[in-house]
Design a protein around this motif. Structure first.
Motif, short mmCIF file in Angstrom:
data_model
loop_
_atom_site.label_atom_id
_atom_site.label_comp_id
_atom_site.label_asym_id
_atom_site.label_seq_id
_atom_site.Cartn_x
_atom_site.Cartn_y
_atom_site.Cartn_z
N MET A 286 23.37 19.38 -33.19
CA MET A 286 23.78 20.15 -32.02
C MET A 286 24.03 19.17 -30.88
SD MET A 286 21.81 23.22 -30.01
CE MET A 286 22.25 24.47 -31.20
N LEU A 287 25.15 19.35 -30.18
CA LEU A 287 25.49 18.52 -29.04
C LEU A 287 25.33 19.31 -27.75
CD1 LEU A 287 28.84 16.91 -30.30
CD2 LEU A 287 26.53 16.00 -30.53
N GLY A 288 25.20 18.58 -26.63
CA GLY A 288 25.13 19.23 -25.34
C GLY A 288 23.72 19.29 -24.79
N HIS A 289 23.45 20.30 -23.96
CA HIS A 289 22.10 20.48 -23.45
C HIS A 289 21.80 21.98 -23.30
CE1 HIS A 289 24.22 20.12 -19.39
NE2 HIS A 289 23.76 21.34 -19.40
N CYS A 290 20.51 22.31 -23.39
CA CYS A 290 20.08 23.70 -23.27
C CYS A 290 18.65 23.73 -22.75
CB CYS A 290 20.19 24.42 -24.62
SG CYS A 290 19.16 23.70 -25.92
N SER A 291 18.18 24.92 -22.42
CA SER A 291 16.81 25.08 -21.92
C SER A 291 15.81 24.95 -23.06
CB SER A 291 16.66 26.43 -21.24
OG SER A 291 16.76 27.47 -22.21
N GLU A 292 14.55 24.76 -22.71
CA GLU A 292 13.51 24.63 -23.73
C GLU A 292 13.33 25.92 -24.52
OE1 GLU A 292 8.87 23.07 -24.15
OE2 GLU A 292 9.84 23.16 -22.18
N ASP A 293 13.48 27.07 -23.87
CA ASP A 293 13.37 28.36 -24.57
C ASP A 293 14.42 28.48 -25.67
OD1 ASP A 293 11.22 29.20 -23.13
OD2 ASP A 293 12.39 30.30 -21.64
N ILE A 294 15.61 27.99 -25.42
CA ILE A 294 16.67 28.02 -26.42
C ILE A 294 16.39 26.99 -27.51
CG2 ILE A 294 19.13 27.59 -26.83
CD1 ILE A 294 18.72 30.18 -25.38
N ALA A 295 15.95 25.81 -27.12
CA ALA A 295 15.78 24.70 -28.07
C ALA A 295 14.75 25.01 -29.15
CB ALA A 295 15.37 23.44 -27.31
N LYS A 296 13.77 25.88 -28.87
CA LYS A 296 12.73 26.20 -29.85
C LYS A 296 13.30 26.74 -31.15
CE LYS A 296 9.28 27.39 -26.32
NZ LYS A 296 8.51 28.52 -25.72
#
Length: 413
Positions: A203-213
């Motif tokens: 996965m590329l990019g960035h996201c919040s910790e809630d999404i990353a889980k």
């Protein structure tokens, strides 16, 4: 008046970035007769507008064509009508597709023509030469030339863009207005429907910790970022879009492209108009001469055809009466005449097997060209294959034009 660098539109309102990089936020205010938020009267020179992905119909489409040159808006509209149940006359399309092993594939974006008309008629919107889809621009910015397969995410304070990119083609793209765990599950399901494997694909990019889980590959390939910018600021942080760049997907294209007149052109307008008038007079004289030549040529061709029927009364004139008469007489004695006869034989045999409407046939020093019309692309490909086999050489389709229920073409070899 104030020069405006860019406008970003989202469901919450507008962000306006001026040429000094100052940004103003305006809450959404529309009435029952408008779709677009109002741009302040003092703005001018809008270089680009970011349209929210949510205002578009976005679909992945794959078609069994060998090249994108065979593709047009009517074909895509019919495909969307079949798949999404839209009324083709109500939508304006923009797309980015490319050739793959299984045909051409990619994303098609559609906006309602009501929205197109309002953009065209609303001050502050109509003068922008670049109308960009924010989700496309944001997600595409994460790719590099080496990237082949990955999910791509780009979070902001109000939500997250995500899409799946595989083998050089976007397989899908969406926006969720939220960054919570409940949104993550919906995002995972949507990516999986595009073909993404969360366990084995990066996965590329960035996201919040809630999404990353919910994505085990995020710590290795994407950034976890909880200090997220507002959507407008994230849009404005993109590199300055360049028209016709491969990363710029402009809704304003074709007959809707802006017509901009520079000051330099205005200075030279009258001399250019005078030169054009002189050129038109010369062209008119040439056309008269050409018409006279064409009349004489037609008379000669009629005489040749009459001679052909006298010499070979039982054979139809297929392509070139004079060349066919030479062939019937035993061809030429030199290599050139033999080559011409071989080509005529091959074209005649293909014509008898797969008839088409012949428009022109020319044998010159740079090769041979053949132009005509057929009922569909399959027939055209069959003609090309048959000709290549009979000629024992590569035959290329140099040009095609899809009009209604027929395909005009030109071949070269």
């Amino acid at each position: 008046m104030t020069n405006t660098l860019a406008i970003s539109w989202c469901p919450h309102g507008l962000g306006i970035q001026y040429d000094d990089k100052h940004v103003t936020f305006i809450p959404a205010e529309t009435d029952e007769n408008t779709i677009l938020p109002t741009v302040p009267d003092q703005t001018e020179s809008v270089s680009c507008v970011y349209i929210p992905l949510e205002e578009t119909l976005t679909r992945y489409i794959q078609l069994p064509l060998k090249s994108t040159k065979y593709l047009d808006a009517d074909m895509l509209l019919q495909e969307l009508s079949d798949r999404a149940g839209i009324e083709p006359d109500d939508w304006w399309l923009t797309w980015r597709m490319k050739a793959t092993e299984d045909g051409i594939a990619g994303l098609v974006f559609a906006i309602k023509k009501d929205l197109q008309a309002e953009i065209q008629n609303t001050s502050g919107w109509q003068q922008s030469p670049l109308l960009l889809i924010d989700g496309w621009q944001r997600l595409n910015a994460w790719l590099d030339d080496a990237q082949t397969t990955a999910a791509v995410v780009d979070s902001d304070h109000e939500g997250i863009f995500f899409g799946f990119y595989q083998d050089g083609v976007w397989r899908g793209m969406r926006r969720l207005n939220g960054n919570h765990e409940s949104d993550a599950q919906q995002m995972l399901w949507s990516l999986q429907s595009m073909g993404f494997d969360a366990v084995n694909m990066p996965m590329l990019g960035h996201c919040s910790e809630d999404i990353a889980k919910h994505f085990p590959q995020v710590p290795q390939s994407a950034a976890i970022k909880d200090d997220l910018p507002k959507r407008h600021l994230a849009n404005f942080s993109l590199k300055t879009p360049v028209p016709h760049d491969k990363d710029t997907l402009n809704i304003r294209h074709g007959k809707w492209a802006t017509k901009q007149t520079s000051a330099a052109f205005q200075i030279w307008y009258r001399p250019a108009l005078l030169a054009a008038a002189i050129g038109a007079l010369w062209l008119g004289d040439m056309m008269v001469n050409n018409m006279q030549q064409a009349t004489r040529l037609a008379s000669m061709q009629n005489d040749i055809t009459a001679a052909f029927h006298r010499g070979l009364p039982d054979q139809p004139v297929i392509i070139d009466a004079l060349a066919q008469l030479r062939q019937a007489a035993g061809g030429g004695t030199n290599t050139h005449n033999q080559a011409v006869s071989q080509q005529l034989n091959a074209v005649s045999q293909t014509f008898m097997a797969i008839p088409w409407e012949m428009q022109s046939f020319d044998i010159g020093k740079r090769g041979t060209s053949l132009a005509g019309k057929v009922k569909d692309l399959d027939t055209l490909n069959n003609i090309r294959t048959d000709l290549a086999k009979r000629l024992a050489r590569d035959v290329k389709i140099a040009d095609t034009d899809l009009k209604g229920n027929e395909v005009a073409f030109r071949m070269r070899w």
